[in-house]
Design an enzyme around this catalytic site. Structure first.
Site, PDB file in Angstrom:
ATOM      1  N   GLU A 289       0.842  -1.193   0.000  1.00 57.38           N
ATOM      2  CA  GLU A 289       0.000   0.000   0.000  1.00 57.38           C
ATOM      3  C   GLU A 289       0.877   1.243   0.000  1.00 57.38           C
ATOM      4  O   GLU A 289       1.828   1.296   0.767  1.00 57.38           O
ATOM      5  CB  GLU A 289      -0.914   0.039   1.224  1.00 57.38           C
ATOM      6  CG  GLU A 289      -1.976   1.121   1.064  1.00 57.38           C
ATOM      7  CD  GLU A 289      -2.889   1.262   2.301  1.00 57.38           C
ATOM      8  OE1 GLU A 289      -2.471   0.882   3.400  1.00 57.38           O
ATOM      9  OE2 GLU A 289      -3.989   1.773   2.137  1.00 57.38           O
ATOM     10  N   GLY A 422       3.986   1.836  10.565  1.00 58.00           N
ATOM     11  CA  GLY A 422       3.737   1.280  11.888  1.00 58.00           C
ATOM     12  C   GLY A 422       3.219  -0.138  11.762  1.00 58.00           C
ATOM     13  O   GLY A 422       3.580  -1.033  12.514  1.00 58.00           O
ATOM     14  N   GLU A 425      -2.297  -3.625   7.043  1.00 52.66           N
ATOM     15  CA  GLU A 425      -3.423  -4.528   7.297  1.00 52.66           C
ATOM     16  C   GLU A 425      -3.622  -5.625   6.252  1.00 52.66           C
ATOM     17  O   GLU A 425      -4.742  -6.114   6.120  1.00 52.66           O
ATOM     18  CB  GLU A 425      -4.699  -3.684   7.369  1.00 52.66           C
ATOM     19  CG  GLU A 425      -5.170  -3.065   6.032  1.00 52.66           C
ATOM     20  CD  GLU A 425      -4.716  -1.634   5.818  1.00 52.66           C
ATOM     21  OE1 GLU A 425      -3.716  -1.238   6.444  1.00 52.66           O
ATOM     22  OE2 GLU A 425      -5.347  -0.920   5.024  1.00 52.66           O
ATOM     23  N   ASN A 426      -2.586  -6.029   5.522  1.00 54.62           N
ATOM     24  CA  ASN A 426      -2.745  -7.091   4.516  1.00 54.62           C
ATOM     25  C   ASN A 426      -3.720  -8.152   5.018  1.00 54.62           C
ATOM     26  O   ASN A 426      -3.608  -8.628   6.151  1.00 54.62           O
ATOM     27  CB  ASN A 426      -1.402  -7.775   4.250  1.00 54.62           C
ATOM     28  CG  ASN A 426      -0.271  -6.798   4.113  1.00 54.62           C
ATOM     29  OD1 ASN A 426      -0.292  -5.940   3.260  1.00 54.62           O
ATOM     30  ND2 ASN A 426       0.709  -6.901   4.997  1.00 54.62           N
ATOM     31  N   HIS A 457      -6.540  -1.183  15.338  1.00 51.53           N
ATOM     32  CA  HIS A 457      -6.671  -0.463  14.067  1.00 51.53           C
ATOM     33  C   HIS A 457      -6.604  -1.447  12.890  1.00 51.53           C
ATOM     34  O   HIS A 457      -7.450  -1.433  11.999  1.00 51.53           O
ATOM     35  CB  HIS A 457      -5.547   0.577  13.980  1.00 51.53           C
ATOM     36  CG  HIS A 457      -5.583   1.402  12.743  1.00 51.53           C
ATOM     37  ND1 HIS A 457      -6.048   2.697  12.723  1.00 51.53           N
ATOM     38  CD2 HIS A 457      -5.195   1.124  11.480  1.00 51.53           C
ATOM     39  CE1 HIS A 457      -5.948   3.171  11.489  1.00 51.53           C
ATOM     40  NE2 HIS A 457      -5.427   2.238  10.714  1.00 51.53           N
ATOM     41  N   GLU A 458      -5.606  -2.304  12.905  1.00 52.04           N
ATOM     42  CA  GLU A 458      -5.409  -3.214  11.767  1.00 52.04           C
ATOM     43  C   GLU A 458      -6.530  -4.251  11.682  1.00 52.04           C
ATOM     44  O   GLU A 458      -6.950  -4.628  10.593  1.00 52.04           O
ATOM     45  CB  GLU A 458      -4.050  -3.908  11.863  1.00 52.04           C
ATOM     46  CG  GLU A 458      -2.852  -2.977  11.933  1.00 52.04           C
ATOM     47  CD  GLU A 458      -2.819  -1.940  10.836  1.00 52.04           C
ATOM     48  OE1 GLU A 458      -3.368  -2.198   9.745  1.00 52.04           O
ATOM     49  OE2 GLU A 458      -2.264  -0.849  11.066  1.00 52.04           O
ATOM     50  N   HIS A 461      -9.485  -2.825  10.023  1.00 49.31           N
ATOM     51  CA  HIS A 461      -9.309  -2.786   8.567  1.00 49.31           C
ATOM     52  C   HIS A 461      -9.744  -4.087   7.889  1.00 49.31           C
ATOM     53  O   HIS A 461     -10.033  -4.089   6.700  1.00 49.31           O
ATOM     54  CB  HIS A 461      -7.828  -2.595   8.223  1.00 49.31           C
ATOM     55  CG  HIS A 461      -7.404  -1.164   8.126  1.00 49.31           C
ATOM     56  ND1 HIS A 461      -8.106  -0.224   7.410  1.00 49.31           N
ATOM     57  CD2 HIS A 461      -6.310  -0.524   8.613  1.00 49.31           C
ATOM     58  CE1 HIS A 461      -7.463   0.942   7.483  1.00 49.31           C
ATOM     59  NE2 HIS A 461      -6.380   0.789   8.208  1.00 49.31           N
TER      60      HIS A 461
HETATM   61 ZN   LIG Z   1      -4.848   2.031   8.702  1.00 44.11          ZN
END
Ligand SMILES: [Zn+2]
Length: 1016
Positions: A289, A422, A425-426, A457-458, A461
C-alpha cells in the site's frame, strides 16, 4: 508561533500505526519508501502543473480554481491529454501526437506506427503544423469540434508509442484471478516470478494496460501466443497492443519476469537483522500500500480492480513462507528447494496482497474458527503473548460488533525487524514494526496501549478496507478514518484500563491543529499523481476522519450508527465504495429527521472546520459560524458553511450525559432561545464535535469563574477542550494572551491528566519557539511560569513502578518537562536511576514510562551516551531500543548529533526506519535543530531515495526541521530551499504547510512578544 504543528512532543501520547516517526506520530500504516516515481525532469514532459491549457480545455469558468485540482479532475474524468501552448512545445519533445482523422489537415500518425525513423517524421510534421497560421493547437486555433482534445502519446522504453495516456488504467479490462509463482533468492537479493492473469474484457478494446515497476519481463503470452510488451516507466505501466479488437470475454495473460528486491521499504523488499549470536539474518517481506504491488508482480494496481489470488513461493528449507491465505501444500524439489502453495484468496485489492519469506517463530490460538498466530524472529518469540491475547479479544469484539465474522480461516500478525510503516493490514497477514507488536517483560502500560491500538486499528481494517474498500485513494479516509475511530471505540470497551479516551481526545486536538491551516485539504479530495496518493496518508484522513465519525455517532441515537455500519458492510461486502455510500446506509437506518448525507458532506467536502461564536444576552443566544483559518492570506475557501450538531450544557446540569442538548446550526447565524436564565453555557460537550467555540467576554469569564469555584462543574474532556480552544483562539487573534493566562490560573487546582497534559503541551510549544529565537529573558520567565503552575505536581510524582495508564501519562509529561527545564530534583533522580540501572547490569529496572526522561538526561555525558549506544545495539526489547534512540538523539554534543543523523540515514548503525524519529528528537533542542535543517537540505536527494515524496516520513522530516522557525530570514531560507527542489518536492502539500506554519509563528511572535514580556 504555531503550537499547531505536528509534534505534540513532550507528552508521551500513545500512538497509532506509524508511531515511530515521532514521539506522538500522526498517522498509521503508511506505505513505505519508494525509489520509484522518478519524477525527474526527463519524466515530466507533460508535468501537469505547467499546463494552463490543459486546464482551459475543461472550461474557462474553471480557471479561478486550483490548477492542481483541475489537472486531477481531468485525469479522473478520463480526459485525454490536450495540446499545450507553443511555449510548452519543447517540453513535449518526447511525445508525439495522434491526430484524429480529418482535423486541422494534419497527417495522421497512426498509433500503430513503430520505429524511430517514422517517429522522427511524425514529430517533424507536427512541428510544422504547429506553425501553420490559424491551425495551432491552442484554444484559438483549430476551431473544429474536439480540436483541443488532441491525444499526446508517450514514448515507451522501446521507442514505440505507448498506447495509453492516463495515470489511471482503462476500465475496459478487469482482472479476475491471478496465479503468482515467486522464487526469491535471498543470497543474491533477486527474485524470479511468473504471473498468469485471467482478465475479463468488458468493452471491446485493442489494448490491455496494467502496472509493472522495476522488473525485467522475459516473456509474455496472451492466450498462449507470444506478445510484445510496451513499457512506459514514468507511470509504471505496461501495455499490449492487438491488431484487432478483443471481443468481450475471458482471456489469459502470462508474464515471466525477474527483478531485484526493492532496496527501499516497499514492494518486495529484503530486510536483515543480527541475531543474539551476532549472525546476520535476512528475510524478504512485502509492503504494497498504496502503489507497490506492481513492484512484485505485474498487476492492475488500483483498489477497485479486485480479484482472487493464488500464490506459490519457492524457498530454501530453513525458511518459512507466509501469505494472506493458509498454506495448502508444500512440494519438495530435487534441488533441495521447497515450494509452498497457498489457498486461493478472497476477492481483494492488490495493495492487500502480502508474502514473507523468513526464519520466524510463532504462537497460535484458535479464536472463533480462526487460527490467530503471532510471529517474530526466534530471539523475540516470547514477546508475542500480549499481542496474541489482545488480538483474540479484539477479533471477538469485531466479529460481534460488525455481525459479520472475520471471513478467513487464519489471521497472522507478524513483527518485521525492519519496517517503515507502523503496521499494514494485509488481509490475513498483518505486518507490524516490532515496537508495535512485541511486548517484553519490562514494557510499560503505555507500550501496551500502543500495541493494543495498532492491533485494534489493523483488525478493524479487515472489515473496513479489506472487505469493503474505497474505490480510489481520494476516499482513503473511508479506510483510515474508520479504522482509527474503531480502534478507539473497541479499546474503550475491551480494554477500559488503557485510558484510551484521553488519547483519542489528544488526537482530535491534533487534527484540529492541522486542519486550521490553509494548506489542509478536504477529507475526501481529488488525487491522481503518486505523490498525491502518498500525501493522503495524513492527519486529515486518519484523525479528522475518526473525529467526524465520533461526532456523527454522538449525534445519532439508539445504536443507529452501528446499525448503519452493519448495513453498509453487508451491502458492499467485497466491493468498492465512496463516502456517499456510507452516508446513505446511515441515513436509511436513522429514525431522526436528519439527512446524514446532507450533514456529513459539509464535513468531507470542505477543508477546515468551523469556529462557532456564542454571544448571550439573557436567554437569547446568538450563534454564528465561520471557517477557523489561521492564515487567511491566500485562502481559497471563505464561504464554507457546516452543518454543526452543536451540543451544550449549562450550570444547572452539566456533567451527566443526560444534560446534553443539541442545536443544529446550519446557517451562518442562528438564534437559540433558552428556557430560563443560566449562569454559563458550555458548548461542544466533551469535545465530541469537530469545531472550536468562542464565547463573548462574559461567556468566558463565567466559565473561568465556575472552574475557579469547582473544577468538577465540567467533565475533564471539557476542561481540556477549553484550554485547547483558548490557545487556538489566541493564535487566531480572537483573544489576548492575557485571557489565555486568565483561564490557565485554574490549572493549579486541576488533577486530571487530559487538561494538565494539554496545558503542558501548549506551553511547551511556546517555550520552544522562544528558545529557538534565543529570547533568553522570556525563556526564563516561561520556566518560572511553568514552575509556579506545575512545580508542586512535578515534585510529587513518584519514580517507582506505576500501573495506572492515566497516572503514567501524566507523570511522563510532567517529568520530561521538568528534566528538560533542568529542574534539579528531576535530573538528580534521573541520574540516580540510570546509575543504578548501569551498575546492576540493567537488572534494577527503570520504569519503562520513565526511560525516555532518564535516557535524555543520561545522554548528556559521554559515558552515559556510550552506554545508551551499546544498549541500542544489543537490546532485544524494541520499546527500550526506541527510547534509547531518543536519548541518543537528544545529546547536545554537535559531533554526536551529526554522527547519529548520518548513521540513521545510511542505516549502518542506526536503522533507517528511525531516521524521521532521530530528526524529530534532535529538532526539539536548540543545540541541534539548525544542524538537522542543514543535514536535511544537503541530503535531500538521498532522503527522497529512502522515503517517497509526500509520504508520512517526508512530512515528518519537513515539519520537524522547519516548524520552529519564526523569523523572516528562516522563512526565506526555507522557501528558497523548497522552490529549489522543483520536481523533487516543491509541489508537496507539506511544503505549503511548512511555509504557512513559519508565517504563523512570525505573526504570533509579532503580536504577542510584548504581551508576554508584560504578563509572563
Ligand atoms: Zn490504517
Amino acid at each position: 508561533m504555531d503550537a499547531f504543528e505536528s509534534e505534540r512532543a513532550p507528552l508521551p501520547r500513545n500512538m497509532i500505526e506509524n508511531s515511530m516517526f515521532e514521539e506522538e506520530p500522526d498517522v498509521v500504516d503508511l506505505a513505505k519508501e519508494s525509489t520509484s516515481y522518478p519524477i525527474d525532469s526527463d519524466d515530466v514532459v507533460y508535468e501537469p502543473r505547467s499546463s494552463r491549457l490543459l486546464v482551459r480545455g475543461l472550461g474557462e469558468n474553471d480557471l479561478d480554481e486550483d490548477e492542481e485540482d483541475y489537472e486531477s479532475s481531468a485525469r479522473l474524468l478520463g480526459m485525454s491529454f490536450m495540446n499545450r501552448s507553443s511555449n510548452q512545445r519543447s517540453a513535449a519533445s518526447s511525445y508525439t501526437r495522434h491526430q484524429p482523422s480529418g482535423l486541422c489537415s494534419m497527417p495522421s500518425a497512426k498509433t500503430t506506427v513503430v520505429g524511430v525513423l517514422l517517429l522522427v517524421v511524425v514529430v517533424s510534421i507536427i512541428m510544422v503544423i504547429y506553425f501553420v497560421p490559424g491551425c495551432t493547437f491552442t484554444r484559438t486555433g483549430c476551431q473544429k469540434a474536439n480540436s483541443t482534445m488532441e491525444r499526446i502519446y508517450p514514448i515507451s522504453t522501446s521507442d514505440e508509442l505507448f498506447p495509453w495516456t492516463e495515470l489511471r488504467l482503462p476500465s475496459s479490462v478487469h482482472p479476475v484471478h491471478y496465479d503468482i509463482s515467486l522464487h526469491p533468492d535471498l543470497k543474491n537479493m533477486t527474485f524470479k516470478g511468473s504471473v498468469s492473469i485471467k482478465v475479463k474484457v468488458l468493452h471491446e478494446t485493442k489494448i490491455i494496460v496494467l502496472h509493472s515497476s522495476d522488473m525485467n519481463i522475459t516473456k509474455a503470452t496472451f492466450q498462449d501466443e507470444v506478445v510484445h510488451v510496451l513499457e512506459y516507466k514514468p507511470w509504471q505501466q505496461i501495455a499490449i497492443k492487438f491488431p484487432e479488437d478483443l471481443k468481450k470475454g475471458l482471456y489469459v495473460l502470462n508474464i515471466n519476469y525477474t527483478a531485484n528486491f526493492s532496496n527501499s521499504y516497499d514492494g518486495f523488499y529484503n530486510s536483515s537483522y543480527v541475531d543474539i549470536n551476532g549472525t546476520k539474518r535476512v528475510l524478504a517481506a512485502t509492503q504494497f500500500e498504496p502503489l507497490a504491488a506492481r513492484k512484485a508482480f505485474p498487476c492492475f494496481d488500483e483498489p477497485a480492480f479486485k480479484s482472487t489470488f493464488r500464490i506459490k513461493i519457492t524457498r530454501e528449507s530453513k525458511y518459512i513462507s507466509l501469505s494472506n491465505m493458509p498454506k495448502v501444500k508444500t512440494t519438495d524439489f530435487k534441488n533441495g528447494l521447497q515450494e509452498d502453495e497457498f489457498k486461493e484468496s478472497d476477492t481483494m485489492s492488490t495493495y492487500l496482497v502480502a508474502f514473507i519469506v523468513a526464519e520466524f517463530s510463532s504462537y497460535s490460538r484458535n479464536v472463533s474458527d480462526t487460527t490467530v498466530s503471532v510471529y517474530a524472529i526466534p530471539d523475540k518469540k516470547e514477546q508475542v503473548h500480549y499481542a496474541l491475547d489482545s488480538a483474540e479479544k479484539l477479533l471477538k469484539f469485531y466479529n460481534n460488533f460488525f455481525e459479520i465474522d472475520y471471513p478467513l480461516s487464519k489471521l497472522d500478525l507478524v513483527a518485521i525487524p525492519d519496517f517503515l510503516a507502523g503496521a499494514m493490514e494485509n488481509w490475513g497477514l498483518i505486518t507490524f514494526r516490532e515496537t508495535t507488536l512485541l511486548v517484553g517483560n519490562n514494557s510499560s502500560p503505555l507500550d501496551k496501549q500502543l500495541v493494543t491500538s495498532v492491533i485494534a486499528h489493523e483488525l478493524a481494517h479487515q472489515w473496513f478496507g479489506n472487505l469493503v474498500t474505497m474505490r480510489w485513494w481520494n476516499d482513503l479516509w473511508l479506510n483510515e478514518g474508520f479504522a482509527t475511530y474503531m480502534q478507539y471505540m473497541s479499546i474503550k470497551y475491551v480494554f477500559p484500563d488503557l485510558d484510551i479516551g484521553t488519547e483519542f481526545l489528544n488526537v482530535r486536538f491534533k487534527a484540529l491543529a492541522k486542519d486550521a491551516l490553509n494548506s489542509s485539504h478536504p477529507v475526501s479530495t481529488v488525487v491522481s499523481t503518486p505523490e498525491q496518493v502518498e500525501e493522503m496518508f495524513d492527519s486529515v484522513s486518519y484523525e479528522k476522519g475518526a473525529s467526524i465519525l465520533l461526532m456523527l455517532n454522538a449525534t445519532l441515537t439508539n445504536g443507529e450508527f452501528r446499525k448503519g455500519v452493519i448495513e453498509y458492510l453487508l451491502k458492499y461486502n467485497r466491493s468498492n465504495t465512496e463516502s456517499e455510500d456510507l452516508w446513505n446506509s446511515l441515513s436509511q437506518v436513522s429514525k431522526q429527521n436528519l439527512s446524514v448525507s446532507e450533514m456529513m458532506n459539509t464535513w468531507t467536502v470542505h477543508k477546515g472546520f468551523p469556529l462557532v461564536t456564542v454571544k448571550r444576552n439573557g436567554t437569547q443566544v446568538t450563534l454564528s459560524q465561520e471557517h477557523f483559518l489561521l492564515n487567511a492570506e491566500n485562502s481559497t475557501d471563505y464561504s464554507s458553511l457546516w452543518h454543526v450538531p452543536l451540543t451544550y450544557v449549562n450550570d444547572s446540569c452539566s456533567v451527566l450525559s443526560s444534560c446534553k442538548q443539541v442545536f443544529h446550526l446550519k446557517d451562518k447565524t442562528a438564534i437559540l432561545k433558552l428556557p430560563g436564565e443560566v449562569k454559563w453555557l458550555k458548548f461542544n460537550l466533551r469535545n465530541d464535535g469537530f469545531y472550536i467555540v468562542h464565547y463573548d467576554m462574559e461567556g468566558w469569564k463565567a466559565l473561568i469563574d465556575a472552574l475557579n469555584g469547582d473544577i468538577n462543574v465540567l467533565p475533564y474532556e471539557d476542561r481540556a477542550a477549553l484550554i485547547n480552544n483558548i490557545f487556538a483562539l489566541s493564535r487566531l487573534g480572537r483573544v489576548s494572551f492575557r485571557q489565555v493566562l486568565n483561564l490557565m490560573d485554574y490549572i493549579r487546582n486541576e488533577n486530571e491528566t487530559a487538561p494538565l497534559t494539554e496545558a503542558l503541551f501548549q506551553l511547551d510549544q511556546i517555550y520552544r519557539l522562544l528558545d529557538k529565537r534565543s529570547e533568553l529573558n522570556l525563556v526564563s520567565r516561561m520556566t518560572s511560569y511553568i514552575d509556579s503552575h506545575f512545580g508542586s505536581l512535578m515534585e510529587s510524582q513518584s519514580w517507582e513502578l506505576e500501573t495506572s495508564v492515566s497516572k503514567i501519562t501524566l507523570r511522563s509529561a510532567l517529568l520530561e518537562m521538568a528534566c528538560s527545564l533542568n529542574r534539579l530534583n528531576c535530573t538528580t533522580q534521573a541520574k540516580q536511576l540510570f546509575d543504578q540501572w548501569v551498575h546492576s547490569n540493567k537488572t534494577s529496572p527503570i520504569p519503562s514510562d520513565l526511560m525516555r526522561t532518564v535516557f535524555k538526561v543520561a545522554a548528556q555525558t559521554d559515558d552515559g551516551w556510550d552506554v545508551l549506544l551499546n544498549t541500542y545495539k544489543h537490546s532485544i526489547y524494541d520499546s527500550e531500543k526506541h527510547k534509547t534512540l531518543e536519548g541518543l538523539a537528544s545529546t547536545q554534543d554537535v559531533r554526536k548529533i551529526l554522527w547519529i543523523m548520518k548513521k540513521s540515514l545510511d542505516g549502518s548503525e542506526i536503522q533507517t526506519q528511525d531516521f524521521p524519529l532521530v530528526i524529530h528528537t534532535i529538532c526539539r533542542n536548540f543545540a541541534g535543530y539548525l544542524y538537522a535543517w542543514d543535514f536535511v537540505k544537503e541530503n535531500w536527494e538521498k532522503i527522497t531515495q529512502k522515503f517517497p515524496l509526500g509520504s508520512f516520513p517526508i512530512q515528518s522530516i519537513i515539519m520537524s526541521t522547519t516548524s520552529q522557525f519564526s523569523t523572516k530570514a528562516h522563512l526565506m531560507e526555507a522557501q528558497n530551499f523548497f522552490s529549489s527542489l522543483g520536481a523533487k518536492g516543491s509541489q508537496m502539500r507539506i511544503v505549503q504547510e511548512a511555509t504557512e506554519t513559519i508565517k504563523q509563528n512570525m505573526r504570533w511572535m509579532e503580536n504577542n512578544l510584548s504581551t508576554l514580556r508584560y504578563w509572563l
